[in-house]
Design a protein around this motif. Structure first.
Motif, PDB file in Angstrom:
ATOM      1  N   ARG A  31      -3.997   4.295   7.277  1.00 56.37           N
ATOM      2  CA  ARG A  31      -4.043   2.839   7.506  1.00 56.37           C
ATOM      3  C   ARG A  31      -3.635   2.514   8.947  1.00 56.37           C
TER       4      ARG A  31
ATOM      5  N   GLU B 174       4.298  10.825  -3.123  1.00 51.25           N
ATOM      6  CA  GLU B 174       3.029  10.282  -3.626  1.00 51.25           C
ATOM      7  C   GLU B 174       1.870  11.216  -3.305  1.00 51.25           C
TER       8      GLU B 174
ATOM      9  N   GLU C  81       7.602   7.441   0.051  1.00 53.15           N
ATOM     10  CA  GLU C  81       6.178   7.638  -0.203  1.00 53.15           C
ATOM     11  C   GLU C  81       5.687   9.083  -0.137  1.00 53.15           C
TER      12      GLU C  81
ATOM     13  N   SER D 273      -0.335  -3.530  -1.420  1.00 48.45           N
ATOM     14  CA  SER D 273      -0.682  -3.574  -2.845  1.00 48.45           C
ATOM     15  C   SER D 273       0.497  -3.950  -3.727  1.00 48.45           C
ATOM     16  N   ARG D 274       1.681  -4.163  -3.109  1.00 48.47           N
ATOM     17  CA  ARG D 274       2.785  -4.693  -3.901  1.00 48.47           C
ATOM     18  C   ARG D 274       2.448  -6.109  -4.387  1.00 48.47           C
TER      19      ARG D 274
ATOM     20  N   ILE E 168      -1.444   4.601 -12.793  1.00 44.12           N
ATOM     21  CA  ILE E 168      -1.741   3.379 -12.032  1.00 44.12           C
ATOM     22  C   ILE E 168      -1.731   3.703 -10.539  1.00 44.12           C
ATOM     23  N   THR E 169      -2.820   3.441  -9.879  1.00 42.78           N
ATOM     24  CA  THR E 169      -2.849   3.545  -8.418  1.00 42.78           C
ATOM     25  C   THR E 169      -3.804   2.458  -7.924  1.00 42.78           C
ATOM     26  N   CYS E 170      -3.204   1.398  -7.379  1.00 42.57           N
ATOM     27  CA  CYS E 170      -3.987   0.194  -7.057  1.00 42.57           C
ATOM     28  C   CYS E 170      -5.201   0.546  -6.208  1.00 42.57           C
TER      29      CYS E 170
ATOM     30  N   LEU F  61      -0.795   5.893   4.413  1.00 44.15           N
ATOM     31  CA  LEU F  61      -0.272   4.961   5.415  1.00 44.15           C
ATOM     32  C   LEU F  61      -0.594   5.451   6.829  1.00 44.15           C
TER      33      LEU F  61
ATOM     34  N   GLY G  35      -3.793  -4.217   2.668  1.00 44.22           N
ATOM     35  CA  GLY G  35      -3.260  -2.979   2.096  1.00 44.22           C
ATOM     36  C   GLY G  35      -1.945  -3.152   1.356  1.00 44.22           C
TER      37      GLY G  35
ATOM     38  N   CYS H 150       3.028   5.154  -8.220  1.00 42.75           N
ATOM     39  CA  CYS H 150       3.818   5.358  -7.013  1.00 42.75           C
ATOM     40  C   CYS H 150       4.204   3.986  -6.467  1.00 42.75           C
ATOM     41  N   GLY H 151       5.364   3.895  -5.852  1.00 42.63           N
ATOM     42  CA  GLY H 151       5.790   2.640  -5.229  1.00 42.63           C
ATOM     43  C   GLY H 151       5.756   1.505  -6.240  1.00 42.63           C
ATOM     44  N   THR H 152       5.146   0.404  -5.834  1.00 40.19           N
ATOM     45  CA  THR H 152       5.129  -0.775  -6.710  1.00 40.19           C
ATOM     46  C   THR H 152       4.504  -0.466  -8.063  1.00 40.19           C
ATOM     47  N   SER H 153       3.484   0.367  -8.090  1.00 39.31           N
ATOM     48  CA  SER H 153       2.850   0.687  -9.381  1.00 39.31           C
ATOM     49  C   SER H 153       3.861   1.343 -10.318  1.00 39.31           C
TER      50      SER H 153
HETATM   51  C1  F1P Z   1       1.270   3.037  -4.047  1.00 36.71           C
HETATM   52  C2  F1P Z   1       2.140   2.619  -2.873  1.00 36.71           C
HETATM   53  C3  F1P Z   1       2.245   1.111  -2.770  1.00 36.71           C
HETATM   54  C4  F1P Z   1       2.994   0.740  -1.501  1.00 36.71           C
HETATM   55  C5  F1P Z   1       2.439   1.444  -0.262  1.00 36.71           C
HETATM   56  C6  F1P Z   1       2.354   2.918  -0.490  1.00 36.71           C
HETATM   57  O1  F1P Z   1      -0.018   2.524  -3.894  1.00 36.71           O
HETATM   58  O2  F1P Z   1       3.443   3.137  -3.021  1.00 36.71           O
HETATM   59  O3  F1P Z   1       2.907   0.569  -3.885  1.00 36.71           O
HETATM   60  O4  F1P Z   1       2.909  -0.651  -1.299  1.00 36.71           O
HETATM   61  O5  F1P Z   1       1.148   0.938   0.038  1.00 36.71           O
HETATM   62  O6  F1P Z   1       1.589   3.168  -1.683  1.00 36.71           O
HETATM   63  P1  F1P Z   1      -1.110   2.680  -5.029  1.00 36.71           P
HETATM   64  O7  F1P Z   1      -1.163   4.130  -5.389  1.00 36.71           O
HETATM   65  O8  F1P Z   1      -0.675   1.832  -6.201  1.00 36.71           O
HETATM   66  O9  F1P Z   1      -2.379   2.190  -4.428  1.00 36.71           O
END
Ligand code: F1P
Length: 632
Positions: free
Chosen positions: A520, A133, A130, A238-239, A158-160, A517, A236, A87-90
């Motif tokens: 967060r 996700e 998002e 994670s990008r 992948i999920t950081c 988020l 937080g 999701c997102g950057t991943s």
């Molecule tokens: C995925 C993600 C991040 C973005 C934001 C929302 O996170 O889209 O890339 O920066 O924090 O979540 P992750 O699943 O890789 O932890």
């Protein structure tokens, strides 16, 4: 929600090396990022890092398994696929890596077999989206589609933060399929993975990931790749380190497998593995294993690339200062222009600015020579979706160039490997240099390549970073891309810090666009207002629904709060004021709630604030630092 008794995930902790990053000047910002990025290779807090034998062992076994699957495609004409998903950057790193690895296969006459998935589809490649996700069944459905007709699928989720339900849904599906290998990549211990209930699903991320971890102890169809690399430099975000670590790990595993398959060294100086890929072994002391050394050398190339980037801290800081001098203007913009994967990295860097810092869609943009053509994305040309998706240089020329002012910064991203660079990029750059915009040049240079032809006195700032490693397999600028990602992350993050959008090392105006988020935001409100979790949540609801009595909204599902909040700006700053207890929604909303950390003023959210706020002033969020604004 992480209750009181629950330790926070490492990826959501505040990094002690960057706690005062909001008070730093451009060079100080870059130096702090250097320290934080060092943890990518050095590890953090007594947990296994990327160079730990336990992690190296898993990476090696995964690369052997991949090489075996690739070989079956070659020798037995099998249809094995490797699917990266996130999701997102991943998801964006998944895209860039699958694109690169397919080009390598094609270059050597093999059929491409790498695929990527991103929550929300290809539009999420450049615009954060998002909410998808949070949808595990959709994740599973997307995976089923991409797996249709395959003999075997290696699925890499992948999920950081080990926190994305979309990926949990996919892992839950893949680990029960006989023809799938399940790989989970993320940067927390599994025991700390997210355990919040997921709407319309009967499991949590943690339940699924723990099941996979148990399976990984006995089966070679399950892998957990979770080195700990420390908290993000902006809490937080994670990008940054998360995305960089993902790129390093995917490269380390899959370039090694490609090397084994192709019988070609990744870099001319590298030796090939000493053993056949099928021959697995249990290795605990890697210094003794000759077969591991090519993979470890590859990891070292990334590490030296990191070091080289930060040896140019002064140059990076000067580009950051140039970008910030525009972003700090009322209608300033930062625009990246580039070609190929380096240009695509500009798109990726710009994509997270809206949700992370609450900026407008136009403030950070990327453009790439050729646009979507040749970008290796599944859905092809996305420009029909609207202005933000018009990313080619021609579209830049028609949509943006005529409106450039001296408040805009255009940063030209060049690789030195093509002597003249793409002709279209040169033509456009010449036009930009003749415009009122401030122009910067960043060149990732291959050792021994002359870059004089790229330099032009009209650039306000030009930075050349000469890299010890540049290409993989002679053509793909893997290491240059990694270097560029680090630099662009520093520039865009630094510009937002200098604009006043970060307090301490916290994103205080994040967009509430998914469950993680939302969670967060509550943590940020708790931390800076001193309110407890329940009061912080209540203040957040008051800010979302713009009502002092938000009791009626308390029992709605979180997804409906997110739907309400995701298009609103400045929700968290407003909630911070409300949680402080001195302001009412009606009063606060009359003012311009400005998510600005007034860098030169010196009040604190819990300290003395004028009450009532003087009309016409920004509602001083007054999360302020006492250092002067270093740009003025
Ligand atoms: C995925 C993600 C991040 C973005 C934001 C929302 O996170 O889209 O890339 O920066 O924090 O979540 P992750 O699943 O890789 O932890």
């Amino acid at each position: 929600m992480a209750g009181l008794q629950e330790p926070r995930r490492v990826t959501e902790l505040s990094n002690e090396l960057t706690r005062d990053i909001d008070t730093a000047d451009p060079l100080g910002i870059v130096r702090r990022l250097c320290g934080s990025d060092a943890q990518l290779f050095a590890g953090w807090g007594g947990h296994p890092g990327v160079n730990d034998p336990v992690i190296l062992d898993r990476l090696w076994k995964l690369s052997l398994k991949t090489a075996a699957l690739l070989k079956e495609n070659q020798d037995q004409k099998k249809n094995n696929r490797i699917v990266f998903s996130g999701c997102g950057t991943s998801g964006r790193i998944a895209w860039l890596c699958s694109w690169t690895y397919n080009r390598i296969l094609q270059k050597f006459g093999h059929t491409p077999c790498f695929h990527y998935l991103i929550a929300g589809g290809d539009r999420s490649l450049i615009i954060s989206n998002e909410l998808p996700e949070d949808d595990p069944p959709k994740g599973a459905e997307d995976l089923k589609k991409v797996a249709e007709g395959a003999d075997h699928v290696m699925f890499v989720g992948i999920t950081c933060g080990l926190s994305a339900p979309y990926v949990a849904g996919q892992i839950d599906h893949s680990m029960h399929q006989p023809n799938m290998t399940s790989v989970l990549m993320g940067f927390n211990p599994v025991s700390l993975s997210r355990n919040a209930p997921i709407e319309k699903w009967d499991k949590t991320c943690r339940q699924v990931f723990l099941e996979l971890e148990t399976l990984s102890c006995t089966s070679d169809s399950a892998f957990i790749i979770n080195p700990i690399v420390g908290p993000e430099p902006i809490t937080g975000s994670s990008r940054m380190k998360g995305g960089s670590t993902t790129a390093v790990l995917l490269g380390t595993v899959f370039l090694t497998s490609l090397q084994t398959l192709l019988g070609q060294p990744i870099l001319p100086s590298m030796t090939l593995p000493a053993r056949e890929p099928e021959e697995t072994e249990v290795v605990f002391d890697h210094s003794l294993s000759p077969s591991l050394s090519p993979m470890v050398s590859l990891l070292d190339c990334y590490s030296q690339t990191y070091q080289t980037v930060y040896r140019h801290s002064g140059g990076v800081a000067s580009l950051l200062k140039l970008a910030a001098s525009c972003i700090c203007q009322p209608s300033g913009r930062l625009i990246y222009l580039g070609a190929d994967t380096l240009g695509a990295l500009g798109l990726v860097d710009a994509s997270e600015m809206v949700p992370t810092y609450g900026v407008g869609l136009e403030e950070f943009r990327g453009f790439v020579a050729g646009g979507w053509e040749g970008c290796g994305n599944t859905e092809g040309d996305l420009s029909g979706y609207g202005k933000t998706f018009r990313v080619s240089l021609s579209q830049f020329e028609s949509d943006v160039l005529p409106s450039l002012t001296d408040q805009d910064c255009v940063l030209c991203l060049h690789g030195s490997s093509q002597r003249t660079g793409p002709p279209h990029l040169h033509t456009i750059v010449n036009k930009v240099l003749a415009s009122p915009a401030k122009c910067g040049l960043l060149v990732m240079a291959e050792n021994g390549m002359s870059c004089n032809h790229l330099l032009d006195k009209r650039y306000e700032t030009a930075v050349l970073i000469r890299l010890p490693y540049y290409h993989a397999f002679g053509k793909e600028c893997v290491f240059a891309g990694f270097a560029l990602k680090l630099v662009l992350n520093a520039i865009s993050t630094g510009a937002n810090i200098l604009k006043g959008r970060v307090y301490g090392n916290e994103m205080i105006n994040l967009r509430l666009s998914n469950d993680k988020l939302f969670e967060r935001a509550i943590a940020i409100i708790e931390k800076w207002s001193g309110a407890n979790e329940e009061d912080a949540k209540f203040a957040l609801l008051r800010a979302i629904y713009k009502q002092d009595d938000a009791a009626n909204f308390q029992y709605r599902p979180i997804s409906s709060h997110i739907t309400e909040a995701s298009s609103q700006n400045m929700v968290v700053p407003l909630a911070l004021l409300l949680a402080g207890g001195r302001s009412s929604v009606s009063y606060s909303s009359r003012e311009k709630a400005a998510p600005v950390c007034q860098r030169s003023q010196g009040c604190h959210i819990n300290g003395d604030r004028p009450n009532p706020w003087p009309l016409g002033h920004y509602i001083p969020i007054y999360l302020t630092t006492t250092r002067p604004n270093t740009l003025s």
